[in-house]
Design an enzyme around this catalytic site. Structure first.
Site, mmCIF file in Angstrom:
data_model
loop_
_atom_site.group_PDB
_atom_site.id
_atom_site.type_symbol
_atom_site.label_atom_id
_atom_site.label_comp_id
_atom_site.label_asym_id
_atom_site.label_seq_id
_atom_site.Cartn_x
_atom_site.Cartn_y
_atom_site.Cartn_z
ATOM 1 C CG HIS A 255 32.834 -74.569 -24.622
ATOM 2 N ND1 HIS A 255 32.583 -74.021 -25.850
ATOM 3 C CD2 HIS A 255 32.510 -75.871 -24.725
ATOM 4 C CE1 HIS A 255 32.150 -74.970 -26.679
ATOM 5 N NE2 HIS A 255 32.092 -76.104 -26.003
ATOM 6 C CB CYS B 133 28.939 -78.131 -35.674
ATOM 7 S SG CYS B 133 29.481 -78.238 -33.984
#
Ligand code: PLP
Length: 377
Positions: free
Chosen positions: A196, A322
């Site tokens: 991805h 993240c």
């Protein structure tokens, strides 16, 4: 919206979407099934394995399909936790992705060291050379390119140093793949990657590991992937990932990165001129052509920039996806010796396979407009 957050994830390429649609119709069987419908799915996976191995420069049997790089990296740390004696340490760079850093802390509490990086975000090879002469870790992990700064890491040199002392080497190549030619990565003992970040689907990746049968599986159950990763393989997503990677590798073979670097550099020059006080993180270093990590003028906080740029029609990031929403400053910038205040001013613009020169120009104008708005306030 113009999307400048490709280091978080990329849109799926038409070729990858097409490959997924075709494969999900054509390969309906379970690759482990004994009949011909199963064998066809198995043969498609084998062909994909061979293609990836050729791109990386390794043996096809070294490739294990996974759900993504988090799983691949966790598998490596888990494997060494099972394999190494109780005293062995693991050394990982201070700027690794959390899926390497946190699994290192998890599996090797009190038995790991962080390899320092310079202020420009490059792993300190002198440190590695010096420390390795004194003590031998059980594993060294250094990423190929950093997700927050785009700074390319000297993984080939670090691999050579590790080799010299017989220390296994893990390279997280997530941000390198699809942006830089893959060839040579297969030399590393372990390599992780995921689709991805280069125009493939989410939830699929791979681990290159030394040889058949030697890795302790993280997921246990069936004997898929030669007993190295239990669970039915997702044939369509693997083929879709390979379709995306092949398109990217063909573009890189045409030296696409050179023209893309020109666009990035032009954007940076414009930004530095129009936003007095802004700075490029990792300036002067070899960096990915798609990534600009920039410290904004002192006047404002990064969150306000992201919100205003969003309103102006640009999706950008403050660092790695993240860490978004967390209060602590990025561990990457902290590792590079940026103060919390400085790290709080850093934005990341990351382009991708579908970004045009006009998009970069529009972003430069968008930044100027936001900046002028802030200045007027
Ligand atoms: N390693 C790096 C350098 C990354 O940038 C990322 C994703 O942000 C990962 C690993 C994790 O990959 P995945 O999303 O496939 O688990």
């Amino acid at each position: 919206m113009i999307y400048f957050d490709h280091n978080a994830t990329t849109p799926v390429m038409p070729e990858a979407r097409q490959a997924w649609l075709e494969a999900s119709e054509k390969f309906i069987g379970n690759p482990s099934s004994p009949h011909r419908i199963g064998s066809r799915a198995e043969a498609a996976l084998t062909e994909a394995r061979e293609k990836l191995a050729t791109l990386l420069g390794c043996d096809a049997l070294d490739i294990v399909w996974t759900s993504g790089a988090t799983e691949s990296n966790n598998t490596v740390l888990h494997h060494f936790a099972k394999n190494l004696d109780a005293k062995s340490e693991v050394w990982v760079s201070a700027i690794e992705h959390p899926c390497v850093l946190e699994s290192t802390k998890h599996y090797f509490p009190g038995r790991h060291r962080l390899i320092p990086v310079t202020r420009a975000g490059v792993v300190d090879l002198d440190w590695l050379t010096h420390e390795m002469a004194d003590a031998r870790p059980g594993l060294v992990a250094i990423m190929a390119a950093n997700n927050e700064t785009g700074v390319l890491q000297p993984w080939r040199e670090a691999l050579a140093i590790s080799r010299q002392w017989g220390v296994p080497f893990l390279c997280d190549a997530v941000q390198w793949l699809g942006k830089m030619p893959a060839h040579g990565l297969g030399e590393c003992d372990f390599v992780s990657g995921c689709a991805h970040k280069f125009g493939g689907p989410k939830g699929v990746g791979f681990l290159k590991c030394p040889e058949k049968g030697r890795v302790h599986p993280l997921l246990v159950g069936g004997k898929q992937e030669e007993g190295r990763r239990a669970g039915t393989e997702n044939v369509a997503t693997v083929l879709s990932m390979m379709a995306a990677l092949e398109v990217r590798e063909a573009a890189l073979a045409q030296r696409e990165q050179e023209s893309r670097t020109v666009w990035r550099d032009a954007f940076e020059r414009r930004m530095l001129k129009c936003l007095p006080g802004s700075e490029i993180v990792g300036a002067g270093q070899r960096r990915l052509w798609n990534t600009v990590s920039a410290m904004m003028p002192e006047a404002d906080s990064q969150q306000r920039w992201v919100v205003k740029l969003d309103k102006a029609g640009f999706a950008v990031s403050t660092g790695s996806a993240c860490s978004t929403g967390r209060e602590e400053p990025s561990h990457v910038l902290a590792g590079m010796n940026y103060s919390a205040g400085e790290a709080g001013r850093v934005l990341r613009f990351s382009s991708g396979w579908e970004t045009t020169e006009l998009d970069w120009n529009a972003l430069a104008e968008g930044l100027m407009k936001v900046h002028q708005g802030i200045v007027k306030k």
